[in-house]
Design a protein around this motif. Structure first.
Motif, PDB file in Angstrom:
ATOM      1  N   LEU A  72      -1.108   7.077  -9.953  1.00 35.41           N
ATOM      2  CA  LEU A  72       0.006   7.479 -10.688  1.00 35.41           C
ATOM      3  C   LEU A  72       0.289   6.857 -12.052  1.00 35.41           C
ATOM      4  CD1 LEU A  72       2.267   8.508  -7.703  1.00 35.41           C
ATOM      5  CD2 LEU A  72       0.991   9.983  -9.019  1.00 35.41           C
ATOM      6  N   ALA A  73       0.342   5.485 -11.962  1.00 34.83           N
ATOM      7  CA  ALA A  73       0.556   4.610 -13.085  1.00 34.83           C
ATOM      8  C   ALA A  73      -0.473   4.785 -13.974  1.00 34.83           C
ATOM      9  CB  ALA A  73       0.658   3.434 -12.692  1.00 34.83           C
ATOM     10  N   ALA A  74      -1.727   4.647 -13.588  1.00 34.91           N
ATOM     11  CA  ALA A  74      -2.876   4.919 -14.429  1.00 34.91           C
ATOM     12  C   ALA A  74      -3.202   6.252 -15.111  1.00 34.91           C
ATOM     13  CB  ALA A  74      -4.128   4.818 -13.584  1.00 34.91           C
ATOM     14  N   LEU A  75      -2.607   7.109 -14.375  1.00 40.71           N
ATOM     15  CA  LEU A  75      -2.697   8.584 -14.980  1.00 40.71           C
ATOM     16  C   LEU A  75      -1.580   8.664 -16.074  1.00 40.71           C
ATOM     17  CD1 LEU A  75      -2.446  11.277 -12.089  1.00 40.71           C
ATOM     18  CD2 LEU A  75      -3.781  11.305 -14.132  1.00 40.71           C
ATOM     19  N   ALA A  76      -0.216   8.210 -15.713  1.00 39.57           N
ATOM     20  CA  ALA A  76       0.759   8.197 -16.968  1.00 39.57           C
ATOM     21  C   ALA A  76       0.203   7.410 -18.136  1.00 39.57           C
ATOM     22  CB  ALA A  76       2.097   7.495 -16.475  1.00 39.57           C
ATOM     23  N   GLU A  77      -0.270   6.321 -17.735  1.00 37.37           N
ATOM     24  CA  GLU A  77      -0.860   5.545 -18.955  1.00 37.37           C
ATOM     25  C   GLU A  77      -1.759   6.333 -19.666  1.00 37.37           C
ATOM     26  OE1 GLU A  77      -2.148   0.795 -20.004  1.00 37.37           O
ATOM     27  OE2 GLU A  77      -0.941   1.229 -18.372  1.00 37.37           O
ATOM     28  N   HIS A  78      -2.867   6.668 -19.213  1.00 40.92           N
ATOM     29  CA  HIS A  78      -3.976   7.417 -19.656  1.00 40.92           C
ATOM     30  C   HIS A  78      -3.521   8.651 -20.572  1.00 40.92           C
ATOM     31  CE1 HIS A  78      -8.035   8.931 -20.319  1.00 40.92           C
ATOM     32  NE2 HIS A  78      -7.685  10.141 -19.548  1.00 40.92           N
ATOM     33  N   LEU A  79      -2.846   9.470 -19.970  1.00 42.06           N
ATOM     34  CA  LEU A  79      -2.292  10.725 -20.580  1.00 42.06           C
ATOM     35  C   LEU A  79      -1.352  10.230 -21.774  1.00 42.06           C
ATOM     36  CD1 LEU A  79      -1.649  12.896 -17.468  1.00 42.06           C
ATOM     37  CD2 LEU A  79      -3.657  13.086 -19.070  1.00 42.06           C
ATOM     38  N   LEU A  80      -0.609   9.329 -21.968  1.00 46.81           N
ATOM     39  CA  LEU A  80       0.162   8.889 -22.729  1.00 46.81           C
ATOM     40  C   LEU A  80      -0.561   8.434 -24.087  1.00 46.81           C
ATOM     41  CD1 LEU A  80       3.450   7.727 -20.863  1.00 46.81           C
ATOM     42  CD2 LEU A  80       3.474   9.594 -22.528  1.00 46.81           C
ATOM     43  N   ALA A  81      -1.486   7.612 -23.637  1.00 49.68           N
ATOM     44  CA  ALA A  81      -2.386   6.884 -24.656  1.00 49.68           C
ATOM     45  C   ALA A  81      -3.138   7.989 -25.645  1.00 49.68           C
ATOM     46  CB  ALA A  81      -3.598   6.143 -23.896  1.00 49.68           C
ATOM     47  N   GLN A  82      -3.613   9.081 -24.816  1.00 51.53           N
ATOM     48  CA  GLN A  82      -3.939  10.172 -25.372  1.00 51.53           C
ATOM     49  C   GLN A  82      -3.237  10.915 -26.427  1.00 51.53           C
ATOM     50  OE1 GLN A  82      -5.192  12.805 -22.419  1.00 51.53           O
ATOM     51  NE2 GLN A  82      -7.364  12.039 -22.117  1.00 51.53           N
ATOM     52  N   MET A  83      -1.796  10.730 -26.685  1.00 53.08           N
ATOM     53  CA  MET A  83      -0.883  11.023 -27.547  1.00 53.08           C
ATOM     54  C   MET A  83      -0.572   9.875 -28.276  1.00 53.08           C
ATOM     55  SD  MET A  83       1.439  13.792 -25.453  1.00 53.08           S
ATOM     56  CE  MET A  83       1.570  13.143 -23.963  1.00 53.08           C
ATOM     57  N   ASP A  84      -1.106   8.680 -28.310  1.00 55.15           N
ATOM     58  CA  ASP A  84      -0.673   7.899 -29.031  1.00 55.15           C
ATOM     59  C   ASP A  84       0.524   7.213 -28.692  1.00 55.15           C
ATOM     60  OD1 ASP A  84      -3.258   7.227 -30.238  1.00 55.15           O
ATOM     61  OD2 ASP A  84      -2.675   8.566 -31.797  1.00 55.15           O
ATOM     62  N   LEU A  85       1.217   7.207 -27.548  1.00 51.90           N
ATOM     63  CA  LEU A  85       2.406   6.799 -27.070  1.00 51.90           C
ATOM     64  C   LEU A  85       2.169   5.429 -26.005  1.00 51.90           C
ATOM     65  CD1 LEU A  85       3.750  10.382 -26.509  1.00 51.90           C
ATOM     66  CD2 LEU A  85       4.353   8.614 -28.320  1.00 51.90           C
ATOM     67  N   ALA A  86       3.150   4.803 -26.089  1.00 52.28           N
ATOM     68  CA  ALA A  86       3.232   3.556 -25.155  1.00 52.28           C
ATOM     69  C   ALA A  86       3.376   4.029 -23.600  1.00 52.28           C
ATOM     70  CB  ALA A  86       3.869   2.468 -25.562  1.00 52.28           C
ATOM     71  N   PRO A  87       3.003   3.247 -22.631  1.00 55.24           N
ATOM     72  CA  PRO A  87       3.682   3.635 -21.028  1.00 55.24           C
ATOM     73  C   PRO A  87       4.769   3.580 -21.114  1.00 55.24           C
ATOM     74  CG  PRO A  87       2.124   1.913 -21.330  1.00 55.24           C
ATOM     75  CD  PRO A  87       1.897   2.348 -22.690  1.00 55.24           C
ATOM     76  N   PRO A  88       5.435   3.984 -20.167  1.00 56.26           N
ATOM     77  CA  PRO A  88       6.811   3.550 -19.910  1.00 56.26           C
ATOM     78  C   PRO A  88       6.805   2.318 -18.692  1.00 56.26           C
ATOM     79  CG  PRO A  88       5.920   5.509 -18.295  1.00 56.26           C
ATOM     80  CD  PRO A  88       4.971   5.122 -19.356  1.00 56.26           C
ATOM     81  N   ASP A  89       7.702   1.600 -18.724  1.00 60.99           N
ATOM     82  CA  ASP A  89       7.720   0.251 -18.235  1.00 60.99           C
ATOM     83  C   ASP A  89       7.318   0.086 -16.898  1.00 60.99           C
ATOM     84  OD1 ASP A  89       8.566  -1.005 -20.641  1.00 60.99           O
ATOM     85  OD2 ASP A  89      10.582  -1.235 -20.261  1.00 60.99           O
TER      86      ASP A  89
END
Length: 128
Positions: A65-82
């Motif tokens: 779940l953390a990897a999904l969030a980080e990966h999908l946000l990176a595709q939008m050039d956004l930092a992952p949540p803490d």
């Protein structure tokens, strides 16, 4: 009269994963989340990933779940949540059972998935 449809959030996905009784069902839920996510406008997508999902009771799924969030946000050039920072496996997880699929995951796992110790091919994410 509205349809009442709301796209699945990552937090809701975690709850569904907890309730599922097999890994096959859990993977179907992940693919369903990704399909719903793809159809949402960018402004909605971010909101689906921000809230911290509850623990699933399985460190592998928590890291996924953390990897999904980080990966999908990176595709939008956004930092992952803490909250993603603490969900990292000590031992790599290769969800694929066949050796050829594991080799594919080793070669094609996105950076966010590697960081969290989940080796899932980017092709598996787009084919869902």
């Amino acid at each position: 009269m509205g349809t009442g449809y709301e796209p699945m959030t990552l937090a809701a996905l975690a709850a569904h994963i907890v309730a599922a009784d097999t890994d096959q069902t859990r993977w179907k839920l992940v693919w369903e989340f990704l399909e719903e996510y793809r159809w949402e406008p960018a402004t909605t997508r971010v909101g689906l990933l921000q809230d911290e999902p509850g623990q699933t009771g399985d460190l592998r799924w928590d890291a996924l779940l953390a990897a999904l969030a980080e990966h999908l946000l990176a595709q939008m050039d956004l930092a992952p949540p803490d909250w993603v920072e603490t969900r990292v496996l000590r031992r790599a997880w290769f969800p694929a059972e066949l050796a050829i699929h594991r080799a594919d995951a080793l070669a094609w796992a996105p950076a966010a998935f590697r960081k969290h110790g989940v080796y899932l091919s980017v092709h598996d994410l787009t084919a869902a």
